[in-house]
Design a protein around this motif. Structure first.
Motif, short mmCIF file in Angstrom:
data_model
loop_
_atom_site.label_atom_id
_atom_site.label_comp_id
_atom_site.label_asym_id
_atom_site.label_seq_id
_atom_site.Cartn_x
_atom_site.Cartn_y
_atom_site.Cartn_z
N LEU A 182 0.84 -1.20 0.00
CA LEU A 182 0.00 0.00 0.00
C LEU A 182 0.88 1.25 0.00
CD1 LEU A 182 -2.70 1.48 0.23
CD2 LEU A 182 -2.64 1.05 2.71
N TRP A 197 2.29 2.14 -3.44
CA TRP A 197 1.34 2.87 -4.31
C TRP A 197 1.27 4.33 -3.91
CZ3 TRP A 197 -3.58 4.93 -2.83
CH2 TRP A 197 -4.33 5.43 -3.90
N VAL A 232 -1.34 -2.37 -5.08
CA VAL A 232 -2.48 -1.86 -4.32
C VAL A 232 -3.75 -2.64 -4.64
CG1 VAL A 232 -3.38 -0.04 -5.88
CG2 VAL A 232 -3.46 0.28 -3.40
#
Length: 329
Positions: free
Chosen positions: A52, A55, A109
């Motif tokens: 995460l 991204w 992601v």
């Protein structure tokens, strides 16, 4: 109107391992503070948290024409911020549909979304923070600044908390509070650098109180006054840090330890900015390896203390994140 939630599909183990390695390299180079805390997660949570982050880092670099938040890179064919943002939005949604994209962070992601049920709306809320930069938003009030802090950092806290298994709305509110506190700290640390780049996140009402104009923020002669405004930001962050502490008890033990460590590292940066006064922008304020190790040790104690304490009500005076249009999955 929001598009319908795409059904992302988890990656196979080999592909996920490759993307996790890419993400780990990204975080090691792009954020030593977060990297120190991320090592404390269990292996599966760490992979998703780093993917995460990768991204988020790619989005930030794309908007700012940077590499890992530092070195400038030559402009490519996408010369305007609006074009870069449009690309990020298209490729993020394409990845959620399982379509090919130009950068591995989009696939990363999409895997996180699939594994942890992150609503698409949260990703779009984060991208809206970059839109606020691209459109050079004016922040007239404290609420305006806090809204920006939510989009660029608070919503990331919400997504990270969901990766850790949190679903309760109050826990997610406290995760948002921590992201907001982090961003207020970052704004205070980077006031001068941001002003040189033409970005001012301080509330205009605060500048008026200090008899400052936006152009004064980069003027060395104004540093004593600028430091007073920075102190207001750091003080504003304190109740958000306090609220986030009470959310630790709702996280798994390893995750609570990692978050408590990050909590201490970032809060110390704010305290350093405040302590340095007018000299806070002579060099970029950060925490060293020994200080980070100290926060790792204190983070374990902090997480245990939060777990022993009873639930505490969240102050109604705090700015509260917008509720999702659809339920979290």
């Amino acid at each position: 109107m929001l598009a319908s939630q795409p059904i992302a599909v988890p990656l196979d183990p080999a592909a996920r391992a490759d993307l996790a390695a890419m993400a780990e390299d990204t975080i090691a180079k792009g954020s030593r503070s977060f990297a120190a805390a991320a090592r404390l997660f269990d292996a599966e949570t760490r992979r998703s948290a780093m993917m995460l982050y990768a991204w988020c880092r790619h989005c930030d670099d794309t908007i700012d024409d940077q590499v890992l938040g530092f070195a400038r890179r030559p402009l490519g064919t996408l010369c305007s911020g609006a074009e870069r943002l449009a690309l990020l939005e298209r490729e993020t949604l394409a990845a959620l549909r399982g379509e090919p994209t130009s950068h591995p962070s989009f696939r990363a992601v999409a895997d996180v979304v699939a594994r942890h049920g992150l609503p698409q709306e949260l990703l779009l809320q984060h991208l809206h923070g970059y839109r606020m930069d691209v459109e050079e938003r004016h922040y007239a009030t404290v609420a305006d600044t806090l809204t920006y802090c939510y989009h660029v950092a608070g919503v990331v806290g919400v997504m990270m908390s969901m990766v850790m298994g949190a679903k309760d709305e109050t826990t997610l509110d406290r995760a948002s509070d921590l992201g907001i506190a982090f961003q207020l700290t970052n704004i205070a640390r980077d006031i001068v650098e941001d002003a040189r780049a033409g970005r001012v996140y301080l509330p205009a009402e605060w500048l008026a109180d200090a008899d400052l104009k936006p152009g004064d923020l980069a003027d060395p002669r104004q540093r004593p006054v600028v430091s007073l405004v920075a102190n207001r930001l750091i003080d504003l962050a304190e109740p958000y840090y306090a609220s986030a502490f009470h959310g630790l008890r709702e996280l798994p033990p390893r995750s609570a330890w990692a978050v408590a460590t990050a909590h201490g590292v970032y809060r110390e940066i704010g305290m350093q900015v405040k302590g340095l006064g007018a000299n806070a922008w002579d060099a970029r304020v950060s925490t060293g390896r020994r200080q980070k190790l100290g926060h790792v040790a204190r983070g374990a104690a902090k997480a245990a203390l939060a777990r022993r304490g009873g639930p505490a009500g969240r102050s109604e005076a705090l700015w509260t994140r917008p509720r999702l249009m659809g339920p979290a999955r």
